[in-house]
Design an enzyme around this catalytic site. Structure first.
Site, PDB file in Angstrom:
ATOM      1  N   ASP A   1       0.786  -1.250   0.001  1.00  0.00           N
ATOM      2  CA  ASP A   1      -0.069   0.158   0.091  1.00  0.00           C
ATOM      3  C   ASP A   1       0.632   1.128  -0.017  1.00  0.00           C
ATOM      4  O   ASP A   1       0.227   2.232   0.096  1.00  0.00           O
ATOM      5  CB  ASP A   1      -0.921   0.064   1.132  1.00  0.00           C
ATOM      6  CG  ASP A   1      -0.267  -0.120   2.626  1.00  0.00           C
ATOM      7  OD1 ASP A   1       0.833   0.049   2.736  1.00  0.00           O
ATOM      8  OD2 ASP A   1      -0.915  -0.131   3.597  1.00  0.00           O
ATOM      9  N   ARG A   2       2.170   1.064  -0.147  1.00  0.00           N
ATOM     10  CA  ARG A   2       3.126   2.247  -0.178  1.00  0.00           C
ATOM     11  C   ARG A   2       3.238   2.800   1.422  1.00  0.00           C
ATOM     12  O   ARG A   2       3.966   4.029   1.389  1.00  0.00           O
ATOM     13  CB  ARG A   2       2.967   3.283  -1.295  1.00  0.00           C
ATOM     14  CG  ARG A   2       3.355   2.882  -2.669  1.00  0.00           C
ATOM     15  CD  ARG A   2       3.571   1.446  -2.985  1.00  0.00           C
ATOM     16  NE  ARG A   2       4.048   1.196  -4.280  1.00  0.00           N
ATOM     17  CZ  ARG A   2       4.291  -0.124  -4.643  1.00  0.00           C
ATOM     18  NH1 ARG A   2       3.834  -1.092  -4.207  1.00  0.00           N
ATOM     19  NH2 ARG A   2       4.768   0.012  -6.128  1.00  0.00           N
ATOM     20  N   LEU A   3       2.624   2.281   1.940  1.00  0.00           N
ATOM     21  CA  LEU A   3       2.937   3.055   3.498  1.00  0.00           C
ATOM     22  C   LEU A   3       4.041   2.203   4.083  1.00  0.00           C
ATOM     23  O   LEU A   3       4.238   1.353   5.029  1.00  0.00           O
ATOM     24  CB  LEU A   3       1.881   2.958   4.207  1.00  0.00           C
ATOM     25  CG  LEU A   3       0.375   3.669   3.996  1.00  0.00           C
ATOM     26  CD1 LEU A   3      -0.617   3.307   4.951  1.00  0.00           C
ATOM     27  CD2 LEU A   3       0.945   5.195   3.884  1.00  0.00           C
TER      28      LEU A   3
END
Length: 240
Positions: free
Chosen positions: A204-206
């Protein structure tokens, strides 16, 4: 059919890769210690054991001129510990010249199958002549000869020049009866870190980012944003 390079453009914005899931986060409780070298050893050994990672010690070394013009290249890490990260190269190469005038560097490890990376920033010192000698003579003879015949980063007429030089030295030193002297322009460096960051990719690119660094004047670890580490380090979580 000719290609007009002036109008040549490829859109790769849609390229995506799956990283870790929400069940595979990297948090402060996952740290193997409160100083960075224990954690680095954990990840490095994991990378060494992974069948898809051929050279876990391959690392991108970034240097810069005194005017701040950067350059980067892959090198091989040859040792590490609380004192820093060791590598060897030609002192007259581009990186060697840049380190002579600006002894600061960054290292970037990326182990793609693990979706893990480590970034290192610090100042650079030359290793002792004796340590450079010891490592140089531990290398295979062809690697030793390669260090002698290559005027690294300098233009050369053709590969044949290397071959001729190598043949001459191989005839003299190839049987091991005589030790090839280490060239004075070749030796080791120690990257003494001020910052070591551990990154783990999330789909989720977190992404997870935990940074160890030497404290700055006025830093007050509060156990919330800034945590007190061991051996003169503090650590903090960074936004992705």
């Amino acid at each position: 059919m000719s290609v007009d390079n002036a109008s040549f453009s490829v859109d790769i914005g849609g390229m995506r890769a799956e990283y870790k899931t929400k069940s595979e986060t990297f948090t402060e409780k996952d740290l193997k210690g409160k100083e960075p070298f224990v954690q680095f050893r954990e990840w490095f050994e994991e990378a060494c054991k992974h069948p898809s990672i051929i050279e876990a010690n391959s690392v991108c070394l970034a240097t810069a001129t005194k005017d701040g013009i950067p350059s980067a290249r892959q090198v091989l890490l040859k040792g590490y510990g609380p004192e820093g990260f060791k590598l060897f190269t030609n002192y007259n190469s581009r990186k060697g010249q840049e380190l002579a005038e600006n002894p600061n560097a960054a290292l970037s490890f990326y182990w793609e199958p693990l979706k893990k990376a480590v970034r290192v920033e610090g100042h650079v010192e030359k290793l002792s002549a004796s340590e450079s000698d010891e490592y140089f003579h531990s290398r295979p003879i062809l690697s030793q000869i390669g260090a002698v015949v290559s005027e690294q980063s300098k233009p050369i007429v053709s590969r044949d020049v290397f071959i001729e030089r190598r043949a001459m030295l191989l005839e003299q030193y190839g049987d091991g009866s005589e030790q090839l002297p280490r060239p004075k322009h070749w030796g080791g460096y120690l990257v003494v870190p001020e910052v070591i960051e551990f990154w783990q990719g999330q789909t989720d690119r977190l992404h997870d980012r935990i940074r160890f660094r030497r404290p700055k004047s006025g830093d007050e670890p509060d156990g919330v944003l800034l945590h007190q580490g061991d051996n003169g380090w503090v650590y903090e979580r960074l936004s992705p």
